[in-house]
Write a protein that holds these residues in place. Structure first.
Motif, PDB file in Angstrom:
ATOM      1  N   GLU A 247       0.817  -1.161   0.246  1.00  0.00           N
ATOM      2  CA  GLU A 247      -0.182  -0.283  -0.203  1.00  0.00           C
ATOM      3  C   GLU A 247       0.842   1.174  -0.042  1.00  0.00           C
ATOM      4  OE1 GLU A 247      -3.461   2.213   2.818  1.00  0.00           O
ATOM      5  OE2 GLU A 247      -2.896  -0.128   3.098  1.00  0.00           O
ATOM      6  N   MET A 248       1.977   1.263   0.779  1.00  0.00           N
ATOM      7  CA  MET A 248       2.809   2.410   0.812  1.00  0.00           C
ATOM      8  C   MET A 248       3.632   2.515  -0.491  1.00  0.00           C
ATOM      9  SD  MET A 248       4.674   2.703   4.711  1.00  0.00           S
ATOM     10  CE  MET A 248       3.624   3.331   6.092  1.00  0.00           C
ATOM     11  N   GLU A 249       3.994   1.474  -1.019  1.00  0.00           N
ATOM     12  CA  GLU A 249       4.673   1.776  -2.321  1.00  0.00           C
ATOM     13  C   GLU A 249       3.727   2.125  -3.557  1.00  0.00           C
ATOM     14  OE1 GLU A 249       7.777  -2.279  -1.911  1.00  0.00           O
ATOM     15  OE2 GLU A 249       5.856  -2.326  -2.820  1.00  0.00           O
ATOM     16  N   GLN A 250       2.528   1.658  -3.447  1.00  0.00           N
ATOM     17  CA  GLN A 250       1.717   2.288  -4.529  1.00  0.00           C
ATOM     18  C   GLN A 250       1.165   3.775  -4.298  1.00  0.00           C
ATOM     19  OE1 GLN A 250       0.739   0.062  -7.322  1.00  0.00           O
ATOM     20  NE2 GLN A 250       0.221   2.382  -7.816  1.00  0.00           N
ATOM     21  N   LEU A 251       1.207   4.188  -2.948  1.00  0.00           N
ATOM     22  CA  LEU A 251       0.839   5.399  -2.488  1.00  0.00           C
ATOM     23  C   LEU A 251       2.129   6.376  -3.226  1.00  0.00           C
ATOM     24  CD1 LEU A 251      -0.413   7.862  -1.003  1.00  0.00           C
ATOM     25  CD2 LEU A 251       1.133   7.212   0.937  1.00  0.00           C
ATOM     26  N   LEU A 252       3.351   5.951  -3.144  1.00  0.00           N
ATOM     27  CA  LEU A 252       4.525   6.722  -3.515  1.00  0.00           C
ATOM     28  C   LEU A 252       4.753   6.834  -4.959  1.00  0.00           C
ATOM     29  CD1 LEU A 252       7.438   6.053  -1.169  1.00  0.00           C
ATOM     30  CD2 LEU A 252       5.796   7.913  -1.096  1.00  0.00           C
ATOM     31  N   LEU A 253       4.260   5.551  -5.651  1.00  0.00           N
ATOM     32  CA  LEU A 253       3.986   5.863  -7.178  1.00  0.00           C
ATOM     33  C   LEU A 253       3.215   6.538  -7.611  1.00  0.00           C
ATOM     34  CD1 LEU A 253       5.038   1.794  -7.595  1.00  0.00           C
ATOM     35  CD2 LEU A 253       6.267   3.806  -8.115  1.00  0.00           C
ATOM     36  N   ASP A 254       2.164   6.822  -6.715  1.00  0.00           N
ATOM     37  CA  ASP A 254       0.932   7.574  -7.242  1.00  0.00           C
ATOM     38  C   ASP A 254       0.923   9.003  -6.901  1.00  0.00           C
ATOM     39  OD1 ASP A 254      -0.097   5.504  -8.546  1.00  0.00           O
ATOM     40  OD2 ASP A 254      -1.779   5.164  -7.103  1.00  0.00           O
ATOM     41  N   HIS A 255       1.754   9.222  -5.909  1.00  0.00           N
ATOM     42  CA  HIS A 255       1.789  10.593  -5.410  1.00  0.00           C
ATOM     43  C   HIS A 255       3.193  11.067  -4.651  1.00  0.00           C
ATOM     44  CE1 HIS A 255      -2.517  10.431  -5.280  1.00  0.00           C
ATOM     45  NE2 HIS A 255      -2.658   9.264  -4.823  1.00  0.00           N
ATOM     46  N   TRP A 256       4.345  10.384  -4.963  1.00  0.00           N
ATOM     47  CA  TRP A 256       5.521  11.097  -4.468  1.00  0.00           C
ATOM     48  C   TRP A 256       5.599  12.414  -4.545  1.00  0.00           C
ATOM     49  CZ3 TRP A 256      10.005  13.185  -5.944  1.00  0.00           C
ATOM     50  CH2 TRP A 256      11.070  13.061  -5.170  1.00  0.00           C
ATOM     51  N   LYS A 263      -0.494  14.886   2.871  1.00  0.00           N
ATOM     52  CA  LYS A 263      -0.077  14.551   4.439  1.00  0.00           C
ATOM     53  C   LYS A 263       0.191  12.924   4.343  1.00  0.00           C
ATOM     54  CE  LYS A 263      -4.926  14.209   5.890  1.00  0.00           C
ATOM     55  NZ  LYS A 263      -4.865  12.728   5.962  1.00  0.00           N
ATOM     56  N   ASP A 264      -0.293  12.323   3.480  1.00  0.00           N
ATOM     57  CA  ASP A 264      -0.052  10.967   3.498  1.00  0.00           C
ATOM     58  C   ASP A 264       1.262  10.631   2.974  1.00  0.00           C
ATOM     59  OD1 ASP A 264      -2.443  10.660   4.945  1.00  0.00           O
ATOM     60  OD2 ASP A 264      -3.522  10.637   2.700  1.00  0.00           O
ATOM     61  N   VAL A 265       2.151  11.537   2.206  1.00  0.00           N
ATOM     62  CA  VAL A 265       3.032  11.016   1.605  1.00  0.00           C
ATOM     63  C   VAL A 265       4.403  10.805   2.487  1.00  0.00           C
ATOM     64  CG1 VAL A 265       4.650  11.675  -0.430  1.00  0.00           C
ATOM     65  CG2 VAL A 265       2.073  11.749  -0.600  1.00  0.00           C
ATOM     66  N   CYS A 266       4.257  12.041   3.085  1.00  0.00           N
ATOM     67  CA  CYS A 266       5.826  11.837   3.994  1.00  0.00           C
ATOM     68  C   CYS A 266       6.067  10.807   4.940  1.00  0.00           C
ATOM     69  CB  CYS A 266       6.017  13.277   4.608  1.00  0.00           C
ATOM     70  SG  CYS A 266       6.764  14.622   3.466  1.00  0.00           S
ATOM     71  N   GLY A 294       2.661   9.288  -9.870  1.00  0.00           N
ATOM     72  CA  GLY A 294       3.382  10.096  -9.044  1.00  0.00           C
ATOM     73  C   GLY A 294       4.715  10.835  -9.318  1.00  0.00           C
ATOM     74  N   LEU A 295       5.213  10.725 -10.442  1.00  0.00           N
ATOM     75  CA  LEU A 295       6.385  11.258 -10.844  1.00  0.00           C
ATOM     76  C   LEU A 295       5.964  12.386 -12.070  1.00  0.00           C
ATOM     77  CD1 LEU A 295       8.930   8.270 -11.046  1.00  0.00           C
ATOM     78  CD2 LEU A 295       8.445  10.062  -9.279  1.00  0.00           C
ATOM     79  N   ALA A 296       4.545  12.544 -12.508  1.00  0.00           N
ATOM     80  CA  ALA A 296       4.456  13.691 -13.316  1.00  0.00           C
ATOM     81  C   ALA A 296       4.798  15.004 -13.235  1.00  0.00           C
ATOM     82  CB  ALA A 296       2.815  13.412 -13.538  1.00  0.00           C
ATOM     83  N   ASP A 297       4.523  15.343 -12.039  1.00  0.00           N
ATOM     84  CA  ASP A 297       4.961  16.884 -11.789  1.00  0.00           C
ATOM     85  C   ASP A 297       6.451  17.136 -11.623  1.00  0.00           C
ATOM     86  OD1 ASP A 297       2.166  17.356 -11.395  1.00  0.00           O
ATOM     87  OD2 ASP A 297       2.216  17.521  -9.286  1.00  0.00           O
ATOM     88  N   LEU A 298       7.051  16.054 -11.030  1.00  0.00           N
ATOM     89  CA  LEU A 298       8.486  16.083 -11.366  1.00  0.00           C
ATOM     90  C   LEU A 298       9.010  16.250 -12.743  1.00  0.00           C
ATOM     91  CD1 LEU A 298      11.168  15.836  -9.828  1.00  0.00           C
ATOM     92  CD2 LEU A 298      11.013  13.511 -10.044  1.00  0.00           C
ATOM     93  N   ALA A 299       8.579  15.408 -13.626  1.00  0.00           N
ATOM     94  CA  ALA A 299       8.886  15.430 -14.957  1.00  0.00           C
ATOM     95  C   ALA A 299       8.436  16.867 -15.746  1.00  0.00           C
ATOM     96  CB  ALA A 299       8.241  14.248 -15.771  1.00  0.00           C
ATOM     97  N   ALA A 300       7.428  17.305 -15.178  1.00  0.00           N
ATOM     98  CA  ALA A 300       6.876  18.507 -15.931  1.00  0.00           C
ATOM     99  C   ALA A 300       7.615  19.742 -15.162  1.00  0.00           C
ATOM    100  CB  ALA A 300       5.346  18.908 -15.623  1.00  0.00           C
ATOM    101  N   GLY A 301       8.563  19.567 -14.097  1.00  0.00           N
ATOM    102  CA  GLY A 301       9.130  20.850 -13.445  1.00  0.00           C
ATOM    103  C   GLY A 301       8.335  21.420 -12.334  1.00  0.00           C
ATOM    104  N   THR A 302       7.311  20.817 -11.964  1.00  0.00           N
ATOM    105  CA  THR A 302       6.313  21.727 -11.122  1.00  0.00           C
ATOM    106  C   THR A 302       6.202  21.171  -9.688  1.00  0.00           C
ATOM    107  OG1 THR A 302       4.304  20.568 -11.833  1.00  0.00           O
ATOM    108  CG2 THR A 302       4.940  22.527 -13.007  1.00  0.00           C
ATOM    109  N   ALA A 303       6.976  20.271  -9.476  1.00  0.00           N
ATOM    110  CA  ALA A 303       7.024  19.546  -8.180  1.00  0.00           C
ATOM    111  C   ALA A 303       7.569  20.654  -7.010  1.00  0.00           C
ATOM    112  CB  ALA A 303       7.510  18.012  -8.227  1.00  0.00           C
ATOM    113  N   PRO A 304       6.900  20.796  -6.033  1.00  0.00           N
ATOM    114  CA  PRO A 304       7.644  21.857  -4.979  1.00  0.00           C
ATOM    115  C   PRO A 304       8.867  21.032  -4.071  1.00  0.00           C
ATOM    116  CG  PRO A 304       5.553  21.165  -4.260  1.00  0.00           C
ATOM    117  CD  PRO A 304       5.709  20.520  -5.810  1.00  0.00           C
ATOM    118  N   ASP A 305       9.563  21.804  -3.566  1.00  0.00           N
ATOM    119  CA  ASP A 305      10.664  21.399  -2.554  1.00  0.00           C
ATOM    120  C   ASP A 305      11.456  19.967  -3.003  1.00  0.00           C
ATOM    121  OD1 ASP A 305       9.441  23.013  -0.713  1.00  0.00           O
ATOM    122  OD2 ASP A 305       8.252  21.550   0.342  1.00  0.00           O
TER     123      ASP A 305
END
Length: 324
Positions: A247-256, A263-266, A294-305
């Motif tokens: 469940e945790m692995e899937q959470l990160l793959l969807d929302h890392w 609040k569920d990711v950290c 979970g990596l879409a925003d990272l690839a788009a360059g919009t993921a914060p922090d």
């Protein structure tokens, strides 16, 4: 991943030439359009002749060959559909995989052909050795020359082994040399490599110095990011495109990439020690819908922090600081 499903223009390719080509590839040991292995082709035809004459003892070898040939012909020349799937299932509904199995079913046939050829040569030499000079003169000139040699028994044995060696050397050309060239080009790392290109490899080579032992790296295996385990010795959160996920692995793959505001990711990142991620863009080795959002925003360059630890052009190794 097969010729049958490809075509040009608005009309589909006529199936008859494709079927004929598939049969030729089977007999010529030249699957997927590789160069015909003429030595193996000749030995295969001879082997089929030998098996046809000894069918009561060798029917199972012929059956194995025909099953492999049928599967390859259907998958490489029939369009995708119910018939293909019913015959081969899912995994072998791919001409590349069946092409890899063709040598397994062809080799026994070729061995029968080679054995027949060698024994016929030996029988010919022994026959010529028994001829009298008068009998030898009545033979064609090429055969008469061999008869006049009067090879002793050891020389006849050596000549047979020489023929076997020549067959082995000759079989190394054709398909094998072309396959070696294709493999070299397919697996060469370049700027346009499908799985891992030059920039991505440069980033992977820096991972072991940036990610501590025990660290888990998030990445899309379709982009080659899962090779972080093989090339950098660090655990990939998703080592394969498919697989059972916790469940945790899937959470990160969807929302890392939502760690800064979800609040569920950290808690999952801390639990799995998955602070790091590889951003290899959106180009995947096979076209498919993205199963790792979970990596879409990272690839788009919009993921914060996000802290960039290593980069080469667009390939990046990053770390989230949202969970510090």
């Amino acid at each position: 991943l097969d010729r049958a499903s490809s075509g040009t223009g608005s009309g589909a390719m006529d199936p008859l030439p494709i079927h004929a080509r598939a049969i030729g590839e089977i007999l010529g040991s030249a699957p997927m359009g590789t160069t015909t292995a003429w030595v193996l082709a000749v030995l295969t035809v001879i082997g089929l002749y030998v098996i046809a004459r000894t069918l009561r003892r060798t029917w199972w070898i012929l059956g194995m060959y025909l099953v492999g040939a049928l599967f390859y012909m259907v998958v490489s020349s029939w369009p995708p559909g119910t018939f293909r799937t019913m015959l081969t299932g899912v995994w072998y509904n791919d001409s590349f995989r069946l092409a890899a199995l063709l040598p397994v079913v062809t080799l026994p046939i070729a061995v029968f052909g080679a054995e027949w050829l060698v024994w016929r040569l030996r029988a010919l030499l022994e026959y010529l050795a028994t001829l009298t000079p008068e009998q030898a003169r009545s033979l064609p000139s090429s055969m008469a020359g061999l008869a006049r040699l009067r090879l002793p028994a050891p020389a006849r044995v050596v000549s047979v082994w020489v023929v076997i060696a020549l067959l082995g050397v000759a079989a190394q050309g054709g398909t094998l040399s072309q396959v070696q060239q294709r493999l070299q080009s397919i697996f060469a790392v370049s700027k346009t490599s499908d799985l891992v290109d030059e920039d991505e490899l440069k980033v992977l080579q820096q991972v072991d110095g940036k990610v501590p032992q025990g660290g888990v790296v998030v990445g899309n295996p379709l982009t080659g990011a899962s090779l972080v385990y093989a090339l950098a010795g660090r655990q990939a959160l998703a080592p394969h495109i498919f697989g059972e996920r916790t469940e945790m692995e899937q959470l990160l793959l969807d929302h890392w990439d939502e760690a800064a505001y979800n609040k569920d990711v950290c808690p999952a990142i801390r639990k799995l020690n998955a602070y790091w991620a590889l951003d290899f863009g959106t180009k995947t080795v096979i076209p498919t819908e993205d199963p790792f959002p979970g990596l879409a925003d990272l690839a788009a360059g919009t993921a914060p922090d996000i802290e960039v630890l290593a980069t080469s052009n667009k390939a990046r190794l990053v770390r989230t600081t949202a969970c510090d």
